[in-house]
Design a protein around this motif. Structure first.
Motif, PDB file in Angstrom:
ATOM      1  N   VAL A 190       0.799  -1.246   0.000  1.00 26.03           N
ATOM      2  CA  VAL A 190       0.000   0.000   0.000  1.00 26.03           C
ATOM      3  C   VAL A 190       0.825   1.286   0.000  1.00 26.03           C
ATOM      4  N   LYS A 191       2.167   1.165   0.016  1.00 25.58           N
ATOM      5  CA  LYS A 191       2.951   2.392   0.213  1.00 25.58           C
ATOM      6  C   LYS A 191       2.727   3.437  -0.889  1.00 25.58           C
ATOM      7  N   HIS A 192       2.310   2.993  -2.073  1.00 27.68           N
ATOM      8  CA  HIS A 192       2.105   3.954  -3.156  1.00 27.68           C
ATOM      9  C   HIS A 192       0.678   4.476  -3.213  1.00 27.68           C
ATOM     10  N   ARG A 193      -0.157   3.961  -2.350  1.00 27.31           N
ATOM     11  CA  ARG A 193      -1.559   4.431  -2.403  1.00 27.31           C
ATOM     12  C   ARG A 193      -2.129   4.640  -1.011  1.00 27.31           C
ATOM     13  N   LEU A 194      -1.347   5.337  -0.198  1.00 27.11           N
ATOM     14  CA  LEU A 194      -1.777   5.563   1.185  1.00 27.11           C
ATOM     15  C   LEU A 194      -3.008   6.453   1.261  1.00 27.11           C
ATOM     16  N   ASN A 195      -3.257   7.216   0.202  1.00 26.64           N
ATOM     17  CA  ASN A 195      -4.411   8.108   0.244  1.00 26.64           C
ATOM     18  C   ASN A 195      -5.659   7.490  -0.373  1.00 26.64           C
ATOM     19  N   ASP A 196      -5.542   6.242  -0.825  1.00 31.50           N
ATOM     20  CA  ASP A 196      -6.723   5.553  -1.342  1.00 31.50           C
ATOM     21  C   ASP A 196      -7.632   5.148  -0.184  1.00 31.50           C
ATOM     22  N   TYR A 197      -8.881   4.874  -0.534  1.00 33.08           N
ATOM     23  CA  TYR A 197      -9.805   4.388   0.480  1.00 33.08           C
ATOM     24  C   TYR A 197      -9.651   2.867   0.631  1.00 33.08           C
ATOM     25  N   PRO A 198      -9.938   2.345   1.792  1.00 32.38           N
ATOM     26  CA  PRO A 198      -9.738   0.893   2.001  1.00 32.38           C
ATOM     27  C   PRO A 198     -10.659   0.018   1.151  1.00 32.38           C
ATOM     28  N   SER A 199     -11.683   0.623   0.528  1.00 32.72           N
ATOM     29  CA  SER A 199     -12.589  -0.205  -0.289  1.00 32.72           C
ATOM     30  C   SER A 199     -11.852  -0.875  -1.444  1.00 32.72           C
ATOM     31  N   GLY A 200     -10.702  -0.302  -1.832  1.00 33.16           N
ATOM     32  CA  GLY A 200      -9.940  -0.909  -2.921  1.00 33.16           C
ATOM     33  C   GLY A 200      -9.066  -2.074  -2.483  1.00 33.16           C
ATOM     34  N   LEU A 201      -9.058  -2.367  -1.197  1.00 30.95           N
ATOM     35  CA  LEU A 201      -8.200  -3.457  -0.693  1.00 30.95           C
ATOM     36  C   LEU A 201      -8.980  -4.778  -0.654  1.00 30.95           C
ATOM     37  N   SER A 202      -8.248  -5.864  -0.712  1.00 30.09           N
ATOM     38  CA  SER A 202      -8.904  -7.170  -0.575  1.00 30.09           C
ATOM     39  C   SER A 202      -9.267  -7.395   0.893  1.00 30.09           C
ATOM     40  N   GLY A 203     -10.082  -8.417   1.147  1.00 32.61           N
ATOM     41  CA  GLY A 203     -10.493  -8.703   2.521  1.00 32.61           C
ATOM     42  C   GLY A 203      -9.305  -8.915   3.441  1.00 32.61           C
ATOM     43  N   GLY A 204      -8.344  -9.681   2.941  1.00 32.53           N
ATOM     44  CA  GLY A 204      -7.162  -9.974   3.747  1.00 32.53           C
ATOM     45  C   GLY A 204      -6.350  -8.714   4.017  1.00 32.53           C
ATOM     46  N   GLN A 205      -6.247  -7.859   2.980  1.00 27.91           N
ATOM     47  CA  GLN A 205      -5.498  -6.604   3.163  1.00 27.91           C
ATOM     48  C   GLN A 205      -6.211  -5.697   4.151  1.00 27.91           C
ATOM     49  N   ARG A 206      -7.536  -5.667   4.055  1.00 25.07           N
ATOM     50  CA  ARG A 206      -8.303  -4.830   4.982  1.00 25.07           C
ATOM     51  C   ARG A 206      -8.101  -5.302   6.419  1.00 25.07           C
TER      52      ARG A 206
END
Lengths: 216, 254
Positions: free
Chosen positions: B140-156
């Motif tokens: 996630v280091k390149h998208r720290l300003n993204d919302y968590p909705s873009g992450l997979s369940g495990g990443q969340r």
């Protein structure tokens, strides 16, 4: 899932029982052929060695498959672990039978120096121990294993008395040496079979109770 | 200081007249993974919630007995429940990052609210540290300003764990942390649990015995609100002392 596992486990256990029957038949028949120096029978025993090896391998494979598929725990796991160990002990017992049968062929022209009494007695005692172990494995009645230590001690002392007796024969007449050295070896094999039966008993006890015991 | 992170003594929990946890005694050693396992509805999650006074929020719930956190009874009169919760982080079954906050802000929020960092640099450093600890930084280091909705369940779920770690708790409690995650994500969370026990005490609630077997050092088996058995994981899963545990692990407990 549970039913499937139980079904597979019961099948696995009955395969072990079948392998025990085969190994026992090899041991018992080899001693039978030794008594009368029946080479035909001995050869028949030797011919069973491939089926024994096949069963050893197929049961191991099935047990590993069950571990991979069902990831068993607690008693289910202990049962599969017991199976994996037991087939090695049974394989050894069958192989000792094969080795004894091999000696029958070497002894053929020579004949026995006396009527065999103690060796068949030992073989029967060992066979009874294996049968009791397998019954305990099947029924989980571990009280059948209670006297294994005594029975094993008894085998040890018979082996020793065979050894002593053979020494006397050999000193009496060096022409007895061939036969006697076979008798000593056979007694040793039978005693080893008793050890294998005891190891089986230990594993079965652990399988049923979760507690480890040491026989002798 | 006690060598146990948590010591539970004669713990009873009631919901109204319903007695859900019955006289449980338990000791959780420091820096280990301690799994609480049992069938659904046995009271394991309820018990876990009592370890950081989350049950205070439920008017119907009543707790008796004592729960000592590093030797201090958290139910003693002078204890601030908010402070307890800062020391005992919690990860829930459903990965619940704040959906309206960026990945960065999800972690920053608690740190700012509790004034745990003094400067912007420290905040940034702590967020990177927490994400690295949670094994999520590289992803996630390149998208720290993204919302968590873009992450997979495990990443969340790992983001939630990072959020907990950032607060530098002493104990991390996890209630079925992989129940809603696919196998790959679950494996990553399990690996993370294994890593985290070097620094933290982890209490894991699970109804998945295989997971308890994989990641925990000690296991407690709870059934119908009672502690049936507790002990080393290896022992419990091969030769449990209790017939009831035996039945549960071999799927014979109906």
């Amino acid at each position: 899932m549970k039913e499937r596992f139980e079904k597979d486990l019961n099948k696995l256990k009955s395969e072990v029982e079948r392998m025990a029957e085969l190994a026992l038949s090899m041991l018992v028949d080899s001693v039978e052929s030794l008594k009368t120096l029946d080479v035909k029978m001995a050869e028949n025993v030797i011919s069973r060695k491939d089926s024994l090896a096949d069963m050893d391998e197929s049961i191991e494979e099935e047990a590993l498959r069950m571990v991979a598929i069902y990831q068993p725990m607690a008693k289910d796991l202990r049962t599969i672990a017991a199976v994996l160990k037991m087939i090695t002990y049974l394989y050894r017992i069958g192989r000792y039978g094969k080795d004894i049968a091999g000696m029958v062929k070497s002894l053929e022209g020579k004949g026995h120096i006396a009527k065999l009494v103690e060796i068949p007695y030992m073989a029967n005692s060992v066979a009874d121990m294996v049968r009791d172990a397998i019954t305990a494995f099947k029924t989980e009645n571990i009280s059948l294993l209670n006297d294994f230590e005594e029975r094993d001690d008894k085998l040890d002392s018979i082996r020793y008395s065979i050894f002593r007796e053979c020494i006397t024969y050999m000193m009496e007449d060096p022409r007895n040496i061939t036969q006697c050295s076979y008798y000593i070896m056979i007694a040793k094999y039978l005693e080893r079979c008793g050890d294998n039966a005891c190891k089986m008993a230990e594993k079965i006890h652990f399988m049923v109770t979760g507690e480890r015991i040491e026989i002798k | 200081m006690s060598k146990y992170a948590i010591e539970v003594e004669n713990l009873n929990i009631y919901y109204g007249n319903n007695h859900v946890i019955k006289g449980i005694n338990l000791k959780i050693p420091q820096k280990t993974v301690f799994a609480i396992m049992g069938p659904s509805g046995c009271g394991k999650s309820t018990m876990l919630r009592s370890f950081n006074r989350l049950l205070d929020l439920n008017k119907n719930a009543r707790v008796t007995g004592s729960v000592r956190l590093f030797g201090r009874d958290i139910y003693a009169g002078d204890i601030d429940s908010v402070e307890v919760r800062r020391e005992v982080g919690m990860v829930f079954q459903y990965p619940n990052p704040f959906p309206h906050l960026s990945i960065y802000d999800n972690i920053a929020l608690g740190l700012k609210m509790n004034k745990l960092v003094k400067s912007a640099e420290e905040l940034e450093g702590r967020i990177e540290w927490a994400l690295k600890k949670a094994g999520l930084w590289e992803e996630v280091k390149h998208r720290l300003n993204d919302y968590p909705s873009g992450l997979s369940g495990g990443q969340r779920q790992r983001l939630v764990i990072a959020r907990v770690i950032a607060m530098k708790p002493k104990v991390i409690m996890m209630d079925e942390p992989t129940a809603n995650i696919d196998p790959v994500g679950s494996k990553k969370v399990e690996d993370l649990i294994f890593e985290l026990k070097k620094d933290y005490t982890i209490v894991l609630v699970t109804h998945n015995p295989a997971q308890a077997a994989r990641v925990s050092d000690y296991v407690a088996f709870i059934y119908l609100g009672e502690l049936v058995e507790t002990g080393e994981t290896g022992k419990i899963f091969t030769a449990p002392g209790s017939k009831l545990t035996e039945k549960y692990l071999t799927g014979k407990l109906v």
